[in-house]
Design a protein around this motif. Structure first.
Motif, PDB file in Angstrom:
ATOM      1  N   VAL A 143      17.699 -42.122  -9.530  1.00 36.96           N
ATOM      2  CA  VAL A 143      19.073 -42.627  -9.443  1.00 36.96           C
ATOM      3  C   VAL A 143      19.104 -44.153  -9.486  1.00 36.96           C
ATOM      4  O   VAL A 143      19.916 -44.743 -10.204  1.00 36.96           O
ATOM      5  N   THR A 144      18.206 -44.811  -8.741  1.00 31.97           N
ATOM      6  CA  THR A 144      18.219 -46.281  -8.725  1.00 31.97           C
ATOM      7  C   THR A 144      17.833 -46.851 -10.092  1.00 31.97           C
ATOM      8  O   THR A 144      18.376 -47.876 -10.506  1.00 31.97           O
ATOM      9  N   ASP A 145      16.930 -46.196 -10.800  1.00 38.44           N
ATOM     10  CA  ASP A 145      16.569 -46.658 -12.151  1.00 38.44           C
ATOM     11  C   ASP A 145      17.766 -46.583 -13.080  1.00 38.44           C
ATOM     12  O   ASP A 145      18.025 -47.500 -13.879  1.00 38.44           O
ATOM     13  N   GLU A 146      18.525 -45.501 -12.961  1.00 42.80           N
ATOM     14  CA  GLU A 146      19.709 -45.324 -13.798  1.00 42.80           C
ATOM     15  C   GLU A 146      20.752 -46.398 -13.499  1.00 42.80           C
ATOM     16  O   GLU A 146      21.465 -46.862 -14.400  1.00 42.80           O
ATOM     17  N   LYS A 147      20.831 -46.809 -12.217  1.00 42.98           N
ATOM     18  CA  LYS A 147      21.806 -47.824 -11.811  1.00 42.98           C
ATOM     19  C   LYS A 147      21.306 -49.250 -12.041  1.00 42.98           C
ATOM     20  O   LYS A 147      22.070 -50.209 -11.898  1.00 42.98           O
ATOM     21  N   GLY A 148      20.018 -49.390 -12.345  1.00 39.86           N
ATOM     22  CA  GLY A 148      19.446 -50.734 -12.497  1.00 39.86           C
ATOM     23  C   GLY A 148      19.131 -51.403 -11.178  1.00 39.86           C
ATOM     24  O   GLY A 148      19.018 -52.630 -11.111  1.00 39.86           O
ATOM     25  N   PHE A 149      18.986 -50.619 -10.097  1.00 38.29           N
ATOM     26  CA  PHE A 149      18.659 -51.151  -8.769  1.00 38.29           C
ATOM     27  C   PHE A 149      17.144 -51.246  -8.603  1.00 38.29           C
ATOM     28  O   PHE A 149      16.385 -50.526  -9.259  1.00 38.29           O
ATOM     29  N   GLU A 150      16.701 -52.117  -7.712  1.00 36.68           N
ATOM     30  CA  GLU A 150      15.298 -52.199  -7.329  1.00 36.68           C
ATOM     31  C   GLU A 150      15.067 -51.273  -6.128  1.00 36.68           C
ATOM     32  O   GLU A 150      15.923 -51.166  -5.247  1.00 36.68           O
ATOM     33  N   LEU A 151      13.900 -50.631  -6.092  1.00 40.20           N
ATOM     34  CA  LEU A 151      13.584 -49.712  -5.007  1.00 40.20           C
ATOM     35  C   LEU A 151      12.223 -50.029  -4.416  1.00 40.20           C
ATOM     36  O   LEU A 151      11.222 -50.087  -5.141  1.00 40.20           O
ATOM     37  N   ASP A 152      12.177 -50.253  -3.099  1.00 41.58           N
ATOM     38  CA  ASP A 152      10.924 -50.506  -2.382  1.00 41.58           C
ATOM     39  C   ASP A 152      10.652 -49.355  -1.422  1.00 41.58           C
ATOM     40  O   ASP A 152      11.528 -48.967  -0.651  1.00 41.58           O
ATOM     41  N   ASN A 153       9.444 -48.837  -1.460  1.00 40.84           N
ATOM     42  CA  ASN A 153       9.048 -47.726  -0.604  1.00 40.84           C
ATOM     43  C   ASN A 153       8.209 -48.253   0.553  1.00 40.84           C
ATOM     44  O   ASN A 153       7.052 -48.612   0.376  1.00 40.84           O
ATOM     45  N   TYR A 154       8.792 -48.297   1.761  1.00 42.53           N
ATOM     46  CA  TYR A 154       8.094 -48.792   2.942  1.00 42.53           C
ATOM     47  C   TYR A 154       7.364 -47.682   3.700  1.00 42.53           C
ATOM     48  O   TYR A 154       6.848 -47.923   4.782  1.00 42.53           O
ATOM     49  N   ILE A 198      23.266 -36.363  -3.511  1.00 40.91           N
ATOM     50  CA  ILE A 198      23.626 -37.292  -2.430  1.00 40.91           C
ATOM     51  C   ILE A 198      23.469 -38.729  -2.907  1.00 40.91           C
ATOM     52  O   ILE A 198      24.374 -39.565  -2.746  1.00 40.91           O
ATOM     53  N   PHE A 199      22.331 -39.048  -3.508  1.00 36.74           N
ATOM     54  CA  PHE A 199      22.069 -40.412  -3.965  1.00 36.74           C
ATOM     55  C   PHE A 199      23.037 -40.815  -5.083  1.00 36.74           C
ATOM     56  O   PHE A 199      23.515 -41.950  -5.126  1.00 36.74           O
ATOM     57  N   GLU A 200      23.351 -39.882  -5.977  1.00 33.55           N
ATOM     58  CA  GLU A 200      24.284 -40.183  -7.060  1.00 33.55           C
ATOM     59  C   GLU A 200      25.675 -40.493  -6.527  1.00 33.55           C
ATOM     60  O   GLU A 200      26.327 -41.447  -6.972  1.00 33.55           O
ATOM     61  N   ARG A 201      26.140 -39.713  -5.546  1.00 35.60           N
ATOM     62  CA  ARG A 201      27.473 -39.953  -5.009  1.00 35.60           C
ATOM     63  C   ARG A 201      27.512 -41.188  -4.122  1.00 35.60           C
ATOM     64  O   ARG A 201      28.516 -41.894  -4.074  1.00 35.60           O
ATOM     65  N   LEU A 202      26.415 -41.449  -3.436  1.00 36.73           N
ATOM     66  CA  LEU A 202      26.345 -42.642  -2.584  1.00 36.73           C
ATOM     67  C   LEU A 202      26.554 -43.901  -3.414  1.00 36.73           C
ATOM     68  O   LEU A 202      27.270 -44.828  -3.002  1.00 36.73           O
ATOM     69  N   PHE A 203      25.934 -43.950  -4.577  1.00 36.67           N
ATOM     70  CA  PHE A 203      25.995 -45.142  -5.423  1.00 36.67           C
ATOM     71  C   PHE A 203      26.876 -44.936  -6.654  1.00 36.67           C
ATOM     72  O   PHE A 203      26.714 -45.613  -7.662  1.00 36.67           O
ATOM     73  N   ALA A 204      27.835 -44.009  -6.547  1.00 35.59           N
ATOM     74  CA  ALA A 204      28.677 -43.679  -7.705  1.00 35.59           C
ATOM     75  C   ALA A 204      29.526 -44.862  -8.156  1.00 35.59           C
ATOM     76  O   ALA A 204      29.774 -45.042  -9.354  1.00 35.59           O
ATOM     77  N   GLU A 205      29.973 -45.653  -7.215  1.00 33.67           N
ATOM     78  CA  GLU A 205      30.794 -46.821  -7.528  1.00 33.67           C
ATOM     79  C   GLU A 205      30.661 -47.828  -6.396  1.00 33.67           C
ATOM     80  O   GLU A 205      30.054 -47.534  -5.371  1.00 33.67           O
ATOM     81  N   GLU A 206      31.207 -49.001  -6.601  1.00 31.32           N
ATOM     82  CA  GLU A 206      31.135 -50.027  -5.564  1.00 31.32           C
ATOM     83  C   GLU A 206      31.739 -49.505  -4.267  1.00 31.32           C
ATOM     84  O   GLU A 206      32.776 -48.841  -4.268  1.00 31.32           O
ATOM     85  N   GLY A 207      31.066 -49.814  -3.141  1.00 32.69           N
ATOM     86  CA  GLY A 207      31.528 -49.320  -1.849  1.00 32.69           C
ATOM     87  C   GLY A 207      32.807 -49.994  -1.372  1.00 32.69           C
ATOM     88  O   GLY A 207      33.169 -51.088  -1.824  1.00 32.69           O
ATOM     89  N   GLY A 208      33.486 -49.330  -0.458  1.00 29.95           N
ATOM     90  CA  GLY A 208      34.655 -49.920   0.180  1.00 29.95           C
ATOM     91  C   GLY A 208      35.948 -49.787  -0.582  1.00 29.95           C
ATOM     92  O   GLY A 208      36.929 -50.469  -0.277  1.00 29.95           O
ATOM     93  N   ASN A 209      35.982 -48.887  -1.579  1.00 34.99           N
ATOM     94  CA  ASN A 209      37.204 -48.720  -2.373  1.00 34.99           C
ATOM     95  C   ASN A 209      38.225 -47.799  -1.719  1.00 34.99           C
ATOM     96  O   ASN A 209      39.337 -47.655  -2.208  1.00 34.99           O
ATOM     97  N   GLY A 210      37.819 -47.168  -0.622  1.00 29.98           N
ATOM     98  CA  GLY A 210      38.751 -46.322   0.113  1.00 29.98           C
ATOM     99  C   GLY A 210      38.833 -44.907  -0.425  1.00 29.98           C
ATOM    100  O   GLY A 210      38.582 -44.649  -1.600  1.00 29.98           O
ATOM    101  N   TYR A 211      39.168 -43.970   0.466  1.00 26.41           N
ATOM    102  CA  TYR A 211      39.447 -42.590   0.070  1.00 26.41           C
ATOM    103  C   TYR A 211      40.362 -41.961   1.120  1.00 26.41           C
ATOM    104  O   TYR A 211      40.058 -42.012   2.301  1.00 26.41           O
ATOM    105  N   PRO A 212      41.466 -41.362   0.654  1.00 22.45           N
ATOM    106  CA  PRO A 212      42.023 -41.494  -0.705  1.00 22.45           C
ATOM    107  C   PRO A 212      42.411 -42.944  -0.994  1.00 22.45           C
ATOM    108  O   PRO A 212      42.519 -43.758  -0.075  1.00 22.45           O
ATOM    109  N   LYS A 213      42.614 -43.253  -2.262  1.00 27.04           N
ATOM    110  CA  LYS A 213      42.776 -44.643  -2.675  1.00 27.04           C
ATOM    111  C   LYS A 213      43.937 -45.335  -1.967  1.00 27.04           C
ATOM    112  O   LYS A 213      43.894 -46.538  -1.709  1.00 27.04           O
ATOM    113  N   GLU A 214      44.968 -44.574  -1.631  1.00 21.25           N
ATOM    114  CA  GLU A 214      46.120 -45.191  -0.961  1.00 21.25           C
ATOM    115  C   GLU A 214      45.808 -45.602   0.469  1.00 21.25           C
ATOM    116  O   GLU A 214      46.595 -46.300   1.110  1.00 21.25           O
TER     117      GLU A 214
END
Length: 212
Positions: free
Chosen positions: A25-36, A130-146
């Motif tokens: 999922v992170t590769d698809e989004k272009g994110f960096e991933l570190d495994n600690y 879970i990972f796909e929905r977590l990073f589906a869009e920028e956070g904090g957009n609200g739900y429902p949108k109104e």
């Protein structure tokens, strides 16, 4: 965005599965991933879920990571541990809708997942969703949108409350049991990953002293 993955000892055997699923999922989004880690049950450094909380706080406060993925058997212990530290807002997700709503309503910087309870047939598919929905869009957009305006206002209130109820991260690092701190940051690849990405020199300097 830089994502950090942290596993505690009871679920260390699943690290490779979790990492590979998250990386798809992170590769698809272009994110960096570190495994600690932990990377296996045989690791010399054995992380508890409480240490997951401390390690997540170090990574997030030092800006070595923007978001932390963690968990434990039930996901609850790790969530509680992470939320006990300053500037960490950790949610819980056992299925994709949990992850999406946490990201959109609460807009936190960490997520805890149960890796034993309910982790059966199709678990890797559930993780990926879970990972796909977590990073589906920028956070904090609200739900429902109104509801976005009151939800964003509540998030700001929570952030301000946490500033009052939590000590500064340097106070935590200096006053927590120093053996516990050293054990937490002594993982196999911690120094390699952390010092390369840490953006707060005061934290880096203190951790270097602890590791001596």
């Amino acid at each position: 965005m830089r994502i950090a993955l942290i596993n505690e000892n009871s679920q260390a055997a699943k690290n490779e599965l979790i990492y590979n699923t998250l990386k798809s999922v992170t590769d698809e989004k272009g994110f960096e991933l570190d495994n600690y880690g932990m990377y296996s049950t045989e690791d010399e450094s054995q992380l508890t879920y409480v240490q997951n909380g401390l390690l997540a706080a170090i990574l997030l406060n030092s800006k070595a990571a923007d978001f932390v993925i963690t968990g434990c058997g039930t996901g609850v212990g790790a969530m509680l541990a992470l939320n006990s530290f300053p500037n960490v807002l950790c949610g819980f997700a056992s299925e994709p809708t949990d992850a999406y709503l946490f990201a959109q309503i609460n807009n936190g910087n960490a997520l805890s997942i149960p890796y034993a309870k309910g982790f059966g047939w199709g678990a890797e598919l559930n993780l990926k969703l879970i990972f796909e929905r977590l990073f589906a869009e920028e956070g904090g957009n609200g739900y429902p949108k109104e509801r976005v305006i009151p939800e964003q206002r509540n998030k700001k209130i929570l952030d301000e409350v946490k500033k009052v109820t939590h000590q500064d991260i340097m106070y935590v690092l200096k006053n927590i049991d120093q053996d516990f701190l050293k054990e937490t940051v002594s993982g196999a690849h911690f120094q390699e990953l952390f010092f390369k990405n840490c953006q707060v020199q005061e934290i880096a300097d203190y951790i270097k002293e602890v590791l001596k």
